[in-house]
Design a protein around this motif. Sequence first.
Motif, PDB file in Angstrom:
ATOM      1  N   VAL A  85       0.822  -1.215   0.000  1.00  0.00           N
ATOM      2  CA  VAL A  85       0.000   0.000   0.000  1.00  0.00           C
ATOM      3  C   VAL A  85       0.855   1.264   0.000  1.00  0.00           C
ATOM      4  O   VAL A  85       0.349   2.365  -0.202  1.00  0.00           O
ATOM      5  CB  VAL A  85      -0.977   0.029   1.197  1.00  0.00           C
ATOM      6  N   GLY A  86       2.151   1.094   0.241  1.00  0.00           N
ATOM      7  CA  GLY A  86       3.028   2.253   0.219  1.00  0.00           C
ATOM      8  C   GLY A  86       4.436   1.846  -0.164  1.00  0.00           C
ATOM      9  O   GLY A  86       4.827   0.691   0.023  1.00  0.00           O
ATOM     10  N   HIS A  87       5.157   2.794  -0.724  1.00  0.00           N
ATOM     11  CA  HIS A  87       6.533   2.515  -1.131  1.00  0.00           C
ATOM     12  C   HIS A  87       7.300   3.825  -0.984  1.00  0.00           C
ATOM     13  O   HIS A  87       6.878   4.846  -1.512  1.00  0.00           O
ATOM     14  CB  HIS A  87       6.548   2.035  -2.577  1.00  0.00           C
ATOM     15  N   ILE A  88       8.387   3.784  -0.251  1.00  0.00           N
ATOM     16  CA  ILE A  88       9.222   4.979  -0.153  1.00  0.00           C
ATOM     17  C   ILE A  88      10.589   4.644  -0.713  1.00  0.00           C
ATOM     18  O   ILE A  88      11.067   3.523  -0.587  1.00  0.00           O
ATOM     19  CB  ILE A  88       9.311   5.523   1.291  1.00  0.00           C
ATOM     20  N   PHE A  89      11.207   5.634  -1.342  1.00  0.00           N
ATOM     21  CA  PHE A  89      12.316   5.335  -2.216  1.00  0.00           C
ATOM     22  C   PHE A  89      13.367   6.442  -2.194  1.00  0.00           C
ATOM     23  O   PHE A  89      13.033   7.612  -2.360  1.00  0.00           O
ATOM     24  CB  PHE A  89      11.757   5.206  -3.640  1.00  0.00           C
ATOM     25  N   MET A  99      17.026  13.184  -5.009  1.00  0.00           N
ATOM     26  CA  MET A  99      15.571  13.051  -4.883  1.00  0.00           C
ATOM     27  C   MET A  99      15.123  11.797  -4.133  1.00  0.00           C
ATOM     28  O   MET A  99      15.786  10.766  -4.152  1.00  0.00           O
ATOM     29  CB  MET A  99      14.929  13.025  -6.284  1.00  0.00           C
ATOM     30  N   GLY A 100      13.976  11.931  -3.495  1.00  0.00           N
ATOM     31  CA  GLY A 100      13.278  10.781  -2.952  1.00  0.00           C
ATOM     32  C   GLY A 100      11.882  10.754  -3.530  1.00  0.00           C
ATOM     33  O   GLY A 100      11.381  11.787  -3.976  1.00  0.00           O
ATOM     34  N   CYS A 101      11.263   9.581  -3.570  1.00  0.00           N
ATOM     35  CA  CYS A 101       9.853   9.560  -3.964  1.00  0.00           C
ATOM     36  C   CYS A 101       9.098   8.608  -3.054  1.00  0.00           C
ATOM     37  O   CYS A 101       9.649   7.648  -2.540  1.00  0.00           O
ATOM     38  CB  CYS A 101       9.654   9.271  -5.438  1.00  0.00           C
ATOM     39  N   TYR A 102       7.821   8.909  -2.879  1.00  0.00           N
ATOM     40  CA  TYR A 102       7.036   8.290  -1.817  1.00  0.00           C
ATOM     41  C   TYR A 102       5.599   8.112  -2.291  1.00  0.00           C
ATOM     42  O   TYR A 102       4.940   9.100  -2.614  1.00  0.00           O
ATOM     43  CB  TYR A 102       7.048   9.187  -0.575  1.00  0.00           C
TER      44      TYR A 102
END
Lengths: 583, 583
Positions: free
Chosen positions: B419-423, B449-452
Amino acid sequence: MRFSKSFIPTFKEAPKDVVLKSHEYLIRAGFIQQIGSGIYNFLPLGKRVLDKIRSIVKEEMDNSGANEVALGFVTPASLWKESGRFERYGKELLRFSDRKDNVFVLGPTHEEVITELVKANVKSYKQLPLHLYQINLKFRDEMRPRFGLMRAREFIMKDGYSFHSSFEDLKREFDLMEQTYSRIFTRLGLDFRVVFADSGAIGGSGSKEFMVLAKSGEDTICVCDTCSYGANLEAATRIKIAPNTQAPQAEFAKFHTPGVKNIEALAEFFKITSFWTLKAVVKKAIFDEGKSALVYFFLRGSDTLNTTKALNAISGANALIEASEEEIKAAGLIPGFIGPFALRNLTGSPYIYFDNELQDAGNLICGANALDYHFVGVDLSTFEGIEYKDLVEVQAGDLCPMCGESNGGKLYFTRGIEVGHIFQLGTKYSSAMEATFLDEMGKAQPFIMGCYGIGVSRLLSAVIEQHHDERGMIWTSATAPFSVDIMVSNIKDSAQLAMGEKIYTALRAQGIECLLDDRAERYGVKIADFELIGLPFGIVVGKGLQKGEIEIIKRRDLSREVLKISDFVALVAEIKTLVDKCH
Amino acid sequence: MRFSKSFIPTFKEAPKDVVLKSHEYLIRAGFIQQIGSGIYNFLPLGKRVLDKIRSIVKEEMDNSGANEVALGFVTPASLWKESGRFERYGKELLRFSDRKDNVFVLGPTHEEVITELVKANVKSYKQLPLHLYQINLKFRDEMRPRFGLMRAREFIMKDGYSFHSSFEDLKREFDLMEQTYSRIFTRLGLDFRVVFADSGAIGGSGSKEFMVLAKSGEDTICVCDTCSYGANLEAATRIKIAPNTQAPQAEFAKFHTPGVKNIEALAEFFKITSFWTLKAVVKKAIFDEGKSALVYFFLRGSDTLNTTKALNAISGANALIEASEEEIKAAGLIPGFIGPFALRNLTGSPYIYFDNELQDAGNLICGANALDYHFVGVDLSTFEGIEYKDLVEVQAGDLCPMCGESNGGKLYFTRGIEVGHIFQLGTKYSSAMEATFLDEMGKAQPFIMGCYGIGVSRLLSAVIEQHHDERGMIWTSATAPFSVDIMVSNIKDSAQLAMGEKIYTALRAQGIECLLDDRAERYGVKIADFELIGLPFGIVVGKGLQKGEIEIIKRRDLSREVLKISDFVALVAEIKTLVDKCH
């Protein structure tokens, strides 16, 4: 929110090719940025305004009893083929295929989807009425996207659809929506008019538009100087014009009128006003499958034909274009001298319409269908089977159809931005898509439908077109992303920064939404951004602090007031009173 | 809301071809309906749940300091060409042309748009860090859309992107997001695990997924029975396996092993556990422009190669496929008897990787690259230049890498719904799109950068996969469209109807969201709908009213309690206490 921690890119220069102030300011103040032609990113401030508008729209729609849904945006073409719009809708309907070569469209409006949904789930009159709405994305592949959010390709719309078992119930909902929309636009702080709109082309029994009054508006609207009457040019009506000159008394006769080829010359020739002349306007109507026919409209020489009214007069016509002199001659008529007598000789069932105001008019002068000849003493009451329609375009100064008789209200023209449209659709979609319910007798009937739209993202532009000055935007209290901009003049001055923070915390505790301008920028930059961004109030914590003073600026008129901070609780209460009073 | 006035079409029958209970129930209870493959309408109840989830996500994201935006959904292909993904992204990226033949895509994710936005507006390290997020529509043209909202084509996602001037700061934000997401999923009432995820393919220095535990989950995850450790199979690690049998003591020698072609037979032949054998796995790696090469992986015979770890081991490889026996033979190797000695003879720079746990391992038995021969007494410490990588797939019962040493925690497998992914993205997009800022030295650097992401609409399915029974859904208190379903057993009984209305009004005044089931339906229909729709509490106003009693039902366990209405104020307080306690 702290300015230093948020994303509010502001610019001094206006972007290129920008015509409207709302377009310029929304970009310069960092509310929106274009990503592609007619497609915009909403940055944090723009998103906040959007949310404020959205929540007011939602609250009022919910209070009206409508149910919020969220309909699929990517829509199967099959639904659009059922309604017949897949072919008919122009290129604004963006069509494409998915990886399996199934055809879809990007929803420009959702009559098809909602009709299918209700068809599948509502079977009986007992389940009616039903009103479903959404606040959701739309896409229309406009030929010329322009004016920022005013005519975008991707936009947010509130679209609602109601379903009824009778036209009376549709009318009740339609009136309820007029009230609901009026409350919404009033709460948003807009000066608007509800105007009658043309609904002829789609059929249906009525439609109204909500127009935000603004000089830059694309639409011309006709309003009363006395009452609330308003209408689009194509829907505007008036009290029948009374003769203001003596009628030319003459027996019916044919007159030689050499060189008299137009109304002005004719009036001049007979020394009368053009009110007593009969003007013929010939157009060519286009029907389905490219069929066409000449159509003839008669109105007083002093009036002008409104082409939308003219088109609506002709059952089944899709468009009206100019008729060439050759075509008119080929029909056996003499351009410049066409009169109703000549049309009697036309073969077939020619399309002939007289303006309503000509009913039983007499003492008229009209063309005799012979070069350089006119008839005088023409009396229309002697004609049989004349079809009368409302054809005239109203003029400034005409008497208001609502209060002209009683109060002498006169019509004038102004400009508006369409932000809402409510529509009595009738059975257009339900019939085409075979969406029926069982009535009290157990008989299948097509749903009677209404539809109701608000241009939610367009409203950002509309608010600003109505509320701005040469320095920037002036948000209304309901639409402002924050109520107060607290500017710390010099953040290196620790007393200023501390006081800014203190006011920020105190006002927020009072439920006042604040932007704290804590950037390492000069005062001049901060005040310019305040004026550009247009929050209702600015508070300057600057050098005056040494004297125990701050300044509050009202964005609307840029008036300034010095406030003492000696009694901080009283100060906060004072600011709160100012903010609460503002709308 | 009154049931009779809202649009809640419920069904007894499950739709065809439905596998998951969430899919079945969401449709049967009138929360969603399909409009096209993988495209859904959200009906009023579904929309309410969506809004509840959305507002919790927004609140926590705002509290974390992220700025909400709304990015264009229809996105110019040019941006995707800049990043290189226009070509690389598969058919899930829906590409199409507008009326002017400009190419666009429907946004499946927004790294390109956000990178372009920040590139255009952020110039200095002073403006960093910056975190922008949106909760918005996405479209992915899935090959096989299925499981309702679980794998839809059109869906709602929260996607956030952060920009930093250092990797340390990215790590800080990444950790903050882990906390933020954990708060979000906790508030939603979900039993979830944060698991380490594979991030090898994109590079970057770490990624974590948020998995809602559910038997029906598509993903297998590996979790510790003692601590909070969790990981995807491709990211899971373990404490190095210790030998549990005596090492076979032997000098290095070549042994004739007739017919011994696999690890089991080899262990059997030497009467040892497979732990002491060396397994060779040969695959074919695909690189850019269709280039390929054989790759060799060695691990203990008791272990299994994890193909994602294997792929990540090879720099520049895009995929791993099976190598055929012919290809292996053509390389000069004998399938079934491949050992590290043979590879010394390969030409070029062959791709050879040993599992980390083999570092300096001795007493091994491996293939001798001759039919029916193996080596014994192999000592890897005698080899030079071996490249060790983490290659093994962990097994149930392996020791937890976090607490295995100290607390003896053991790993086991369970199933989850992502349900979620942080990167931690790093500079992948900023480098490709030349998005730079000036660092403290005035030098241009690509943004780090990060993406979430959070699958907002998917969460409806995830909640229900974890919370349902054979009768229907059981919403958590934070996600329930309403807290209480007040069922008036027989609306023709005016006392019942009046009491239902009275309770409805009183509870709403207490801020409790209620559905009043005032339909002209039998009690059985209402109770079945209550169980299917799954609001936390049901109140039955029925025959007991004559005795001054109503009943309250807790949906979770369907337990019933009779409440006296003699003291109405106390009754309302009692219900409020029950509702507030529930989560």
